[in-house]
Write a protein that holds these residues in place. Sequence first.
Motif, PDB file in Angstrom:
ATOM      1  N   LEU A  63      43.959   1.728  36.825  1.00  0.00           N
ATOM      2  CA  LEU A  63      45.112   1.192  37.019  1.00  0.00           C
ATOM      3  C   LEU A  63      45.793   0.644  38.188  1.00  0.00           C
ATOM      4  CD1 LEU A  63      47.734   0.917  35.016  1.00  0.00           C
ATOM      5  CD2 LEU A  63      48.063   3.260  35.717  1.00  0.00           C
ATOM      6  N   LEU A 103      55.596  10.080  38.984  1.00  0.00           N
ATOM      7  CA  LEU A 103      54.614   9.555  38.511  1.00  0.00           C
ATOM      8  C   LEU A 103      53.376  10.495  39.010  1.00  0.00           C
ATOM      9  CD1 LEU A 103      52.353   7.593  37.311  1.00  0.00           C
ATOM     10  CD2 LEU A 103      52.748   6.413  39.398  1.00  0.00           C
ATOM     11  N   LEU A 156      50.583  12.864  37.158  1.00  0.00           N
ATOM     12  CA  LEU A 156      49.394  13.112  37.159  1.00  0.00           C
ATOM     13  C   LEU A 156      48.794  14.182  37.461  1.00  0.00           C
ATOM     14  CD1 LEU A 156      49.015   9.710  39.422  1.00  0.00           C
ATOM     15  CD2 LEU A 156      48.464   9.933  36.826  1.00  0.00           C
ATOM     16  N   LEU A 182      44.012   5.335  39.888  1.00  0.00           N
ATOM     17  CA  LEU A 182      45.465   4.470  40.132  1.00  0.00           C
ATOM     18  C   LEU A 182      45.153   4.077  41.691  1.00  0.00           C
ATOM     19  CD1 LEU A 182      48.089   3.716  39.827  1.00  0.00           C
ATOM     20  CD2 LEU A 182      48.842   5.893  40.639  1.00  0.00           C
ATOM     21  N   LEU A 192      50.110  -1.480  36.720  1.00  0.00           N
ATOM     22  CA  LEU A 192      51.291  -0.706  36.409  1.00  0.00           C
ATOM     23  C   LEU A 192      52.425  -1.217  37.239  1.00  0.00           C
ATOM     24  CD1 LEU A 192      52.558   2.102  36.246  1.00  0.00           C
ATOM     25  CD2 LEU A 192      51.437   2.544  38.580  1.00  0.00           C
ATOM     26  N   LEU A 235      51.513  -1.165  32.030  1.00  0.00           N
ATOM     27  CA  LEU A 235      52.177   0.009  31.586  1.00  0.00           C
ATOM     28  C   LEU A 235      53.646  -0.156  32.770  1.00  0.00           C
ATOM     29  CD1 LEU A 235      52.732   2.686  30.806  1.00  0.00           C
ATOM     30  CD2 LEU A 235      51.251   3.879  32.589  1.00  0.00           C
ATOM     31  N   LEU A 282      56.853   1.717  34.037  1.00  0.00           N
ATOM     32  CA  LEU A 282      57.743   2.762  34.142  1.00  0.00           C
ATOM     33  C   LEU A 282      59.030   2.537  34.965  1.00  0.00           C
ATOM     34  CD1 LEU A 282      54.986   5.223  35.811  1.00  0.00           C
ATOM     35  CD2 LEU A 282      55.693   4.902  33.233  1.00  0.00           C
ATOM     36  N   THR A 336      54.537  -0.809  25.869  1.00  0.00           N
ATOM     37  CA  THR A 336      54.143   0.307  26.661  1.00  0.00           C
ATOM     38  C   THR A 336      55.143   0.540  28.048  1.00  0.00           C
ATOM     39  OG1 THR A 336      52.560  -1.291  27.749  1.00  0.00           O
ATOM     40  CG2 THR A 336      51.565   0.261  26.044  1.00  0.00           C
ATOM     41  N   ILE A 375      56.433  10.060  31.510  1.00  0.00           N
ATOM     42  CA  ILE A 375      55.575   9.313  31.961  1.00  0.00           C
ATOM     43  C   ILE A 375      54.217   9.835  31.583  1.00  0.00           C
ATOM     44  CG2 ILE A 375      54.284   8.873  34.269  1.00  0.00           C
ATOM     45  CD1 ILE A 375      56.939   8.878  35.652  1.00  0.00           C
ATOM     46  N   LEU A 388      51.640   7.513  29.660  1.00  0.00           N
ATOM     47  CA  LEU A 388      50.374   7.142  30.172  1.00  0.00           C
ATOM     48  C   LEU A 388      49.259   7.552  29.385  1.00  0.00           C
ATOM     49  CD1 LEU A 388      48.555   6.259  32.344  1.00  0.00           C
ATOM     50  CD2 LEU A 388      48.617   8.817  33.400  1.00  0.00           C
ATOM     51  N   LEU A 414      46.383   4.849  27.959  1.00  0.00           N
ATOM     52  CA  LEU A 414      45.151   4.850  28.026  1.00  0.00           C
ATOM     53  C   LEU A 414      44.447   4.850  26.681  1.00  0.00           C
ATOM     54  CD1 LEU A 414      44.969   7.694  30.693  1.00  0.00           C
ATOM     55  CD2 LEU A 414      44.708   5.019  31.039  1.00  0.00           C
TER      56      LEU A 414
END
Length: 409
Positions: A221, A237, A241, A257, A304, A330, A332, A350, A360, A364, A368
């Motif tokens: 990503l 974010l 994660l 990422l 992203l 994606l 955000l 998305t 988030i 995500l 995916l």
Amino acid sequence: MIAYHYPPLCGGSGIHRTLAFSRHLPQFGWQPMVLTVHPRAYEDVGAVPDGRDVPVHRSFALDSSRHLALRGRYPDFLAQPDRWISWWLGAVPAGLRLIRKHRPDAIWSSYPIATAHLIALSLHRLTGLPWIADQRDPMVDHDYPPDPRRRRIHAWIERQSMRRAAAVVCTTPGALSELGLRHPHTDARRLALIENGYDEASFRIAEAAAPAPARSSPFKLLHSGVIYPSERDPAPLFAALARLAAERRIAPETFRLLLRASAHDDHLRALMQHHPGVAGLVELAPPQPYHAALAEMLDADGLLLLQAANCNSQIPAKLYEYLRARRPVLALTDAAGDTAATLRAAGIDTIGQLDNADDIAAALMRFLHLCRTQQAPLAARAVIDGHSRAARTGQLATLLDHATHQDMK
């Protein structure tokens, strides 16, 4: 065309907007001539790109912070409305000489270097030529510029453009709406929307150089470009994660990422240390040449986009390049902002909230899944074509036609 951002300057999305306008205008019946700064005014200089011949004239200009500072300090008046105010001294006489020699039909100037608008205003008042002010983003806000004196000067320049320019252009619907609200007595017909876009020729170069995509684990990503700590804060974010890694829903073997050219790597490293498990999922990468950056977008598994709610009236310029790359996106961002609206209009849903780690994480994982099952939405070809720099230049040409042939006041 009066613009600070022009080759051989390296960096900044503004350069691509002006360069594309100058290259595509001839196909719409307009011959551009560019008035810009001497290269000494640029901090980062590269090679002039190949392309169509565009007459470029460079006038005297200094960067106050580099050329007029003593032990790193310089008088405040040498940075009003910005550090390139000396350009006004060289550009107005140079512009008058060009106008007398070439008899142009119109003047165009580009923010965010406010001195460019100041030069255009001066030449407009001295010659009477119609002026189009490419405002792009708002010149003023309740706390921008942070310096109150600069804010007052920016506000004065904006009032002059609203009063005197044949058209004032913004790049997003929100910015255009805010401008109209600040100046309610301005004829709405003089306010115009010309969004940013992508350059098809640059993508063709990138496609020729890019290797054939080889999809494999881990999923890559990519975020390409600056990550501002306030306007694109990645802390939620990273929290998402960390949570997904702790739950073993993602791992370094399956997800990566890549943050390319963030300009704030130290800040990002500190955030990564604060969130256990994130360091193994995130890679920080240095800047690279423009065509290489486009090739990397074409090769990514997903792209992203970050944009906070305090920038709802702005759209990252890379959004249009992401659409053209035809890789899953994606975003955000705030669902009520212009960025989300542009993506939804392109058929892309998305989207997650940048300030909400829970949202988030959900966005995500859904993203995916859609990518791995080849169900992620992509923009239609006709929508993508409408976002090209050539199409945007056609809009500018229409404005120029109106400014020179009709009374827009």
